[in-house]
Design an enzyme around this catalytic site. Sequence first.
Site, PDB file in Angstrom:
ATOM      1  CE  LYS A 137      -2.263  -1.026   3.849  1.00 33.76           C
ATOM      2  NZ  LYS A 137      -1.667  -2.331   4.218  1.00 33.76           N
TER       3      LYS A 137
ATOM      4  NE  ARG B  76      -4.015  -1.438   9.944  1.00 35.06           N
ATOM      5  CZ  ARG B  76      -2.960  -0.813   9.401  1.00 35.06           C
ATOM      6  NH1 ARG B  76      -3.037   0.439   9.055  1.00 35.06           N
ATOM      7  NH2 ARG B  76      -1.849  -1.473   9.186  1.00 35.06           N
TER       8      ARG B  76
ATOM      9  NE  ARG C 191       7.758  -2.161   5.602  1.00 30.42           N
ATOM     10  CZ  ARG C 191       6.440  -2.058   5.573  1.00 30.42           C
ATOM     11  NH1 ARG C 191       5.849  -1.572   4.498  1.00 30.42           N
ATOM     12  NH2 ARG C 191       5.687  -2.439   6.572  1.00 30.42           N
TER      13      ARG C 191
ATOM     14  NE  ARG D 160       6.577  -0.009   9.780  1.00 33.11           N
ATOM     15  CZ  ARG D 160       5.385  -0.170   9.251  1.00 33.11           C
ATOM     16  NH1 ARG D 160       5.112   0.371   8.081  1.00 33.11           N
ATOM     17  NH2 ARG D 160       4.457  -0.858   9.870  1.00 33.11           N
TER      18      ARG D 160
ATOM     19  NE  ARG E 154       2.786  -4.740  11.182  1.00 32.07           N
ATOM     20  CZ  ARG E 154       3.893  -4.619  10.435  1.00 32.07           C
ATOM     21  NH1 ARG E 154       5.028  -5.204  10.790  1.00 32.07           N
ATOM     22  NH2 ARG E 154       3.850  -3.913   9.338  1.00 32.07           N
TER      23      ARG E 154
HETATM   24  P1  AMP Z   1       1.017   0.615   8.947  1.00 32.86           P
HETATM   25  O1  AMP Z   1       2.136   1.569   8.695  1.00 32.86           O
HETATM   26  O2  AMP Z   1      -0.222   0.967   8.184  1.00 32.86           O
HETATM   27  O3  AMP Z   1       1.413  -0.823   8.770  1.00 32.86           O
HETATM   28  O4  AMP Z   1       0.614   0.772  10.484  1.00 32.86           O
HETATM   29  C1  AMP Z   1       1.533   0.504  11.528  1.00 32.86           C
HETATM   30  C2  AMP Z   1       0.789   0.330  12.849  1.00 32.86           C
HETATM   31  O5  AMP Z   1       0.094   1.536  13.175  1.00 32.86           O
HETATM   32  C3  AMP Z   1      -0.292  -0.755  12.846  1.00 32.86           C
HETATM   33  O6  AMP Z   1       0.241  -2.045  13.108  1.00 32.86           O
HETATM   34  C4  AMP Z   1      -1.202  -0.266  13.956  1.00 32.86           C
HETATM   35  O7  AMP Z   1      -0.666  -0.540  15.241  1.00 32.86           O
HETATM   36  C5  AMP Z   1      -1.168   1.239  13.765  1.00 32.86           C
HETATM   37  N1  AMP Z   1      -2.244   1.714  12.844  1.00 32.86           N
HETATM   38  C6  AMP Z   1      -2.073   2.311  11.632  1.00 32.86           C
HETATM   39  N2  AMP Z   1      -3.264   2.627  11.080  1.00 32.86           N
HETATM   40  C7  AMP Z   1      -4.200   2.216  11.975  1.00 32.86           C
HETATM   41  C8  AMP Z   1      -5.630   2.235  11.983  1.00 32.86           C
HETATM   42  N3  AMP Z   1      -6.340   2.760  10.964  1.00 32.86           N
HETATM   43  N4  AMP Z   1      -6.257   1.709  13.064  1.00 32.86           N
HETATM   44  C9  AMP Z   1      -5.578   1.196  14.111  1.00 32.86           C
HETATM   45  N5  AMP Z   1      -4.238   1.136  14.156  1.00 32.86           N
HETATM   46  C10 AMP Z   1      -3.546   1.644  13.108  1.00 32.86           C
END
Ligand code: AMP
Length: 202
Positions: free
Chosen positions: A14, A89, A128, A134, A146
Amino acid sequence: MFNLILFGPPGSGKGTQSEKIIERFGLKHISTGDLLRLEKAAKTELGLEAAKYMDNGKLVPDEVMIGIISSVMDANPSIPGFLFDGYPRTVAQAEAMDHLLELKGHSITRMIALTVREDELVRRLLMRGQVSERPDDRNTEVISARINEYHKKTKAVADYYAKADKVVYLDGEGSIEEIFERITKEIDSCTEKQFNGGSTKT
Ligand code: AMP
């Protein structure tokens, strides 16, 4: 407005595809993961609270996320459209966002859901993890958590938008350019429908 959700499990590409989409189509990119990482790095109250969930591969609570999305949308009143990356989400997040858009006379135009096999997701995330800052990409337990959260809470968001006939599933495997071409074709066909007065509501 053209409001797009780029959807898929962690590691489905994404973030990579979002960068290319905003460059081509001029949408405002909203990545909730990026926003949370900024808050975490700045050690704000929100960031420190969110980190407890992020570091364990859990979703940050809905009320926190809905507050974030609402302020970002308010801060960007006159743009051609949003590209939502990593939001919504949960179904509660989707309902809240739909409500916010509706108040402004808009709606989600399309959800593009990227499909990628699970072993490929894990492979990409670990890869990554070797180059990014990260911590959640370096630990296989956090990666599994996740993906688990995705199955438990997030997958249902696609069913929610499918009821409104807004979802298209695209193959998220192949080269970055091949995947981008699939996405571009889909966006082009949606925007054509919009301009020709087709069924895709703005
Ligand atoms: P991402 O970069 O999208 O993989 O997000 C990293 C982490 O941020 C996720 O594993 C969640 O802990 C948190 N996170 C990001 N977006 C959301 C969301 N819309 N709802 C809840 N947690 C989120």
